[in-house]
Motif scaffolding. Sequence first.
Motif, PDB file in Angstrom:
ATOM      1  N   GLY A 121       0.785  -1.219   0.000  1.00  0.00           N
ATOM      2  CA  GLY A 121       0.000   0.000   0.000  1.00  0.00           C
ATOM      3  C   GLY A 121       0.820   1.274   0.000  1.00  0.00           C
ATOM      4  N   PRO A 580      -4.093 -11.968   1.738  1.00  0.00           N
ATOM      5  CA  PRO A 580      -4.247 -10.549   2.063  1.00  0.00           C
ATOM      6  C   PRO A 580      -3.121 -10.139   3.019  1.00  0.00           C
ATOM      7  N   ASP A 584      -3.418  -4.221   2.753  1.00  0.00           N
ATOM      8  CA  ASP A 584      -4.737  -4.289   2.141  1.00  0.00           C
ATOM      9  C   ASP A 584      -5.802  -3.664   3.032  1.00  0.00           C
ATOM     10  N   ASN A 591     -12.007  -1.851   2.438  1.00  0.00           N
ATOM     11  CA  ASN A 591     -11.742  -3.218   1.992  1.00  0.00           C
ATOM     12  C   ASN A 591     -12.138  -4.188   3.101  1.00  0.00           C
ATOM     13  N   PRO A 594     -11.610  -8.906   1.899  1.00  0.00           N
ATOM     14  CA  PRO A 594     -10.500  -9.423   1.089  1.00  0.00           C
ATOM     15  C   PRO A 594     -10.531 -10.935   1.055  1.00  0.00           C
TER      16      PRO A 594
END
Length: 834
Positions: A121, A580, A584, A591, A594
């Motif tokens: 990320g 994940p 995430d 989110n 996932p």
Amino acid sequence: MRTKLFAASAVAALLLSQPALAQASDATDIQEVIVTARAGTEAQRKVEASYAITTVSEERLRLQSPVSVAEVLRNVPGFWVEASGGVGGANIRARGIPIEGYAAVGLQEDGLPVQHDGGLGFLNSDFSFRMDETVQRVEVVRGGPSSIFASYAPAGVVNFITRKPGDSFEGVAKAEVGDYGLYRGDLWLGGPVAGFRVGLGGFYREDDGVRNPGWTGNKGGQVRFSIGRDFQHGSLDFNVKHTDDNNIFYLAVPLTFDSNGDTAEIPGFNANYGTLAGPETARVALRTNRGTREFDQTRGSDLQLTQYTLTGRLDLGGWRLTNGLRFRTSDLVRTGFYPNTPASAASRISQDVARVAGGVSGRLTYLNGGAAFDVANQNGTGLVMDAFLREQDITLDEWVDDLRIQRRFDVGSQSHDVAFGVYFARDEETFYQQGAAVLTDVRENARLLTLQVLNASGQVIATTTENGVSRYGSQFNNAEGESQTWALYASDEWRITDELRIDLGARWERIEMSGRNERSSTINLGQSASLADDQAISGAGVYDALDREFDGWAATVGVNYQFQPDVGAFARYTRAFRLPSLGDFITNPTNTAPRTQQFDLAEAGFKVSKPAFDFYATAFYSGFDSQGFTETRFDQATNSFVSRTEFAATRAWGLELEGQARPTSWFDLGFNATLQDPRLGDFIFNERVARVGGACPLPSDTPTAVGDCLRSRDFSNNLLIRTPKVSTRIRPAVNLLDGRLRLEAEWQWYGKRYSDLANTTVIPEYQLINAQVRYNISESLAAYAYGTNLTNEIGLTEGNPRAGQFVSGEAGARYYLARPELGRTFRAALLYRF
């Protein structure tokens, strides 16, 4: 201070210098041994591998002098690499796998992860690694067993193998300059000290950037120290590396079409060297409900990273025990100017006039100087844009440990080279993101604008911007978390005959995550009369807890047959996965669902490595039952980003070719090529669209009770975005003056792609021509010269992802955004070996 430290290190290197042999040629050695994505106790040559692997030698690295990880990976077939963004943050894709960045490709340094999750990320692992002369060579595994020996690496593993000191002192000192204000120095020296192997190296450089923003675009370096010792039954090595580096991150630039429909520059903007970032947007005061904070774009990607690595090997009674332990602490600040689709000044004024009661007209002026903006033809286009100033502050502390036990067993005429391993990783991450929209003109080094709304009497009744800011608080994220990962893996290289070998492997992995993510809300800061602070997204002071667990498994089987020692063939199937990760969640609070991604990968290849030529051909298949596609699209009407995710199956078939022909001592020809067909499977979904005049825009749209409409989309069998079906790289070279002079040319060609899943916006094909020269002045001294993009091709690597990656909002537009390759550059270097 860093300049003085580097200068002192360079002087020390010269004092320790002594004569050395001339550097080796780039010819391939058929005895080349590989170490990546396997755990055998015995040496294995590249031509014997049961998976596709590309090796980049020391001399190839020197002849290319890559400024980034992405530039290194352009040597690799099967990889689509977008190196147009600068040193870090590249987009890469391998074998049609629709996962961008390094979220599916693991970066390693000496077999240990550079970063446990390479797509954490906004912290891609290429931000965490710098190329310099301490790196000796690179091995790149495409698919194959990478999922067995590395986390978050279903598409492959890139292993940077660093220099190891030998039995005598040796070293390398290199000075480099470039025509974009580049000054760089590299150093490595190593040798025995009191029974230990000791090495010291690193680099320092400054340059304006090929796209000059008006400040020093890239500045910084790193230093590495290593010490190790061999024992009767093993070895122990310690390595520490510190990186302190600032790099500009290049984004898209405005473009148009010529009369033939080809890519063309807009008036006053050089597509090869221009950037929208500039002095007026370099430092901007941004107001929030927590005070005023300065946005400092000159920091670029500002990395502070320290990495400690301890590795050991112990051989006892036929067993080999190895362990690699790595700890890193890092702080990355990313600041950037993110452009959005250009709009006519008249339409942008109308948008704000409609927001103000009593508004009849509007006017634009420059923030600095107050000059009027020519709505019809300013800068030759009359265009403006709402661009975003975005900053991410990311800290990451990480432990990784890889413990492995290995042994070779003979069973009759057969043998098993087995390994059992335990992998552990612990991550602690904090993530803070803020952003604001600014109104600018569209030109190189864009300037800030003021927009005022007038009534029927021509009086100013509202100012919709403040100091160039059209919206404070356009984005907000504040999160922290930690994760623990455990993995168990095993492999067996089962040699049935001298010619036939079966390679087996399996991995099970589990991740446990905890943390929290602050909710956000839209508020009126109420601190000025402008409209810029009326809808600021800020933290709500309420946190959502994270407590999740996931697990997955992978397995692989490969068969290799050697017809001759230098001729072989292989086939392999791998069931891979990607869990994940912490990123995430803490970078994407929406989110909430996932999933563990599962992939089916298959490949078959033919390999030849002769003194006169090398040839490797690999056919591959990549299949995914449910791949998430996410877009973050800019909505002009609300001056904000809108995110969404849809899921679909994907399939990719392809063929990778690479090799080198050496018909004579004075000529050789290197090449690689990728032919692939990466497509969506069944991809049918509904999206919401706004009504126009109270009615749905299309007759096929379905009205909903909440006042909008549903539109059915069917993108089944469309090509995946930004991945060409054909790409090639050809490198002819001549060796003259008994090999002292080497002249290389390089031709790269990339086929057309699409910037959206609807396949409505074409990114056209393009080619690049580069050249490299090496001249050995003496056995110890060599000169290098590099020329890139010699024809100044405007080659587009990506479109505008903020216009929509499902259906691009720029399809058919006269003006649009895209990110081209960097313009023509020249560099020269002197390298001294001692």
